[in-house]
Design a protein around this motif. Structure first.
Motif, PDB file in Angstrom:
ATOM      1  N   LYS A  28     -43.684   9.989  -2.983  1.00 56.10           N
ATOM      2  CA  LYS A  28     -43.007  10.917  -3.826  1.00 56.10           C
ATOM      3  C   LYS A  28     -43.614  12.212  -4.084  1.00 56.10           C
ATOM      4  CE  LYS A  28     -39.190   8.845  -3.360  1.00 56.10           C
ATOM      5  NZ  LYS A  28     -37.877   9.621  -2.408  1.00 56.10           N
ATOM      6  N   ALA A  29     -45.008  11.801  -4.851  1.00 56.90           N
ATOM      7  CA  ALA A  29     -45.841  13.020  -5.062  1.00 56.90           C
ATOM      8  C   ALA A  29     -45.983  13.973  -4.031  1.00 56.90           C
ATOM      9  CB  ALA A  29     -47.072  12.400  -5.540  1.00 56.90           C
ATOM     10  N   LEU A  30     -46.006  13.531  -2.693  1.00 57.85           N
ATOM     11  CA  LEU A  30     -46.261  14.636  -1.652  1.00 57.85           C
ATOM     12  C   LEU A  30     -45.024  15.209  -1.306  1.00 57.85           C
ATOM     13  CD1 LEU A  30     -48.206  12.327   1.272  1.00 57.85           C
ATOM     14  CD2 LEU A  30     -49.067  14.147  -0.332  1.00 57.85           C
ATOM     15  N   SER A  31     -43.880  14.258  -1.292  1.00 60.50           N
ATOM     16  CA  SER A  31     -42.541  15.100  -1.198  1.00 60.50           C
ATOM     17  C   SER A  31     -42.156  16.016  -2.020  1.00 60.50           C
ATOM     18  CB  SER A  31     -41.404  14.069  -0.822  1.00 60.50           C
ATOM     19  OG  SER A  31     -41.380  13.034  -1.962  1.00 60.50           O
ATOM     20  N   LEU A  32     -42.492  15.834  -3.564  1.00 55.84           N
ATOM     21  CA  LEU A  32     -41.915  16.523  -4.706  1.00 55.84           C
ATOM     22  C   LEU A  32     -42.966  17.455  -5.039  1.00 55.84           C
ATOM     23  CD1 LEU A  32     -40.062  13.869  -6.803  1.00 55.84           C
ATOM     24  CD2 LEU A  32     -39.105  15.913  -5.797  1.00 55.84           C
ATOM     25  N   LEU A  33     -44.062  17.283  -5.412  1.00 56.40           N
ATOM     26  CA  LEU A  33     -45.306  18.093  -6.033  1.00 56.40           C
ATOM     27  C   LEU A  33     -45.739  19.166  -5.075  1.00 56.40           C
ATOM     28  CD1 LEU A  33     -46.679  15.433  -8.370  1.00 56.40           C
ATOM     29  CD2 LEU A  33     -44.825  16.986  -8.622  1.00 56.40           C
ATOM     30  N   LEU A  34     -46.219  18.718  -3.756  1.00 55.42           N
ATOM     31  CA  LEU A  34     -46.901  19.503  -2.732  1.00 55.42           C
ATOM     32  C   LEU A  34     -45.933  20.638  -2.641  1.00 55.42           C
ATOM     33  CD1 LEU A  34     -49.004  20.242  -0.963  1.00 55.42           C
ATOM     34  CD2 LEU A  34     -48.151  18.621   0.764  1.00 55.42           C
ATOM     35  N   PRO A  35     -44.578  20.538  -2.287  1.00 52.91           N
ATOM     36  CA  PRO A  35     -44.002  21.895  -1.999  1.00 52.91           C
ATOM     37  C   PRO A  35     -43.776  22.976  -3.098  1.00 52.91           C
ATOM     38  CG  PRO A  35     -42.717  19.785  -1.283  1.00 52.91           C
ATOM     39  CD  PRO A  35     -43.773  19.471  -2.067  1.00 52.91           C
TER      40      PRO A  35
END
Length: 313
Positions: A28-35
């Motif tokens: 979820k961190a990759l999909s929410l925060l990275l973008p």
């Protein structure tokens, strides 16, 4: 106001946990925060190039986005954290209870939308006694399950997914008709300056109706299915881009093509103009998201996942 986004997030996020909670949070961190940081950098570069950035500090610029137009991301994060627990709780409910929960929620929010519009209309027309009666009932009969929060919209995503297959034709048509009615009420309330809440009572019914309507659309085209799936996968990135692309569409159509003469157009031309601007804004966001997601975000996500597997192994 993004009730549809919050509901869509619940639709996909509220499902059984198939991996460890730590892996779930990492994903979820990759999909929410990275973008967020990728698109903040992209928008910052665009604003700097066009000379429209007011604060040249990137951190402050990104902070302004998150506290402003991207407010729905930090609003969503607490819901994501408890989504596996909510899913386990909701899965324990039987179909009949889930159906009752959906219709009770719709009834409460329908009362919220109707009573708010009626109360505002009575106050504006100086029917003080009737307005006081409505206000009293609003204290006795709740207008929402959780006032001032989008959490109910997030949870509703689960119940739509669970209950839609259980609905009969009459129930489906009733919800769709109710959605159309409350959409009209919401537009009329905005036009006449009537009281509207945030989160919107009206949009709870409208959002559920939209989901159920699209669930009932059947098509055989594989290419169309792939196109819809492609756009759906980029919905989050489109939301991050929407304010910039809407501004771009307004500059191109309303200011550039019409020379700010939108208000003087006949209503059919205004409708066509609005549709054109909407299509341009969404099409631009989808195009940018398709390029950035494919060639920037997804490769970074893959690298980070591979590195985590190596370090955990």
């Amino acid at each position: 106001m993004r009730p549809d986004f919050l509901c869509l997030s619940g639709y996909f996020a509220l499902r059984p946990l198939k991996k460890s909670y730590k892996d779930y949070l990492f994903g979820k961190a990759l999909s929410l925060l990275l973008p967020i940081f990728v698109y903040a950098g992209l928008l910052y570069a665009y604003k700097a190039t066009t000379g429209s950035v007011t604060d040249t500090n990137f951190i402050r610029y990104t902070s302004g986005l998150i506290q402003g137009g991207w407010w729905f991301v930090p609003a969503l994060i607490p819901f994501i954290l408890v989504a596996p627990v909510l899913s386990k709780m909701f899965d324990a409910l039987d179909d009949r209870t889930c159906k009752i929960a959906l219709f009770v929620t719709l009834g409460i929010y329908a009362w919220g939308g109707l009573s708010s519009a009626a109360n505002s209309l009575l106050i504006n027309s100086q029917h003080v006694t009737f307005a006081a009666a409505i206000s009293m009932l609003q204290r006795i009969i709740p207008r929402s399950l959780l006032g001032g929060t989008y959490f109910t919209f997030f949870c509703m995503g689960y119940f739509i997914k669970r209950v839609t297959p259980l609905l009969g034709t009459r129930e489906t048509h009733f919800i769709m008709a109710s959605g159309a009615l409350f959409f009209i009420i919401d537009i009329a309330s905005a036009y006449f300056g009537l009281d509207r809440s945030d989160p919107s009572f009206n949009w709870m019914i409208v959002t559920v109706a939209i989901f159920i309507t699209f669930d009932g659309i059947k098509h055989q085209s594989k290419s169309l299915s792939k196109l819809i799936e492609w756009a759906a996968k980029r919905s989050y990135s489109i939301y991050l881009l929407q304010y910039a692309t809407i501004e771009f569409a307004i500059d191109v159509i309303y200011i550039g093509a019409l020379h700010s003469g939108y208000a003087t157009l006949a209503w059919p031309l205004r409708l066509i103009t609005w549709v054109s601007a909407t299509v341009l804004a969404y099409g631009t966001a989808l195009t940018i998201a398709s390029i950035v997601d494919t060639f920037v975000i997804e490769p970074i996500q893959t690298k980070l996942k591979q590195r985590r597997l190596k370090t955990s192994g």
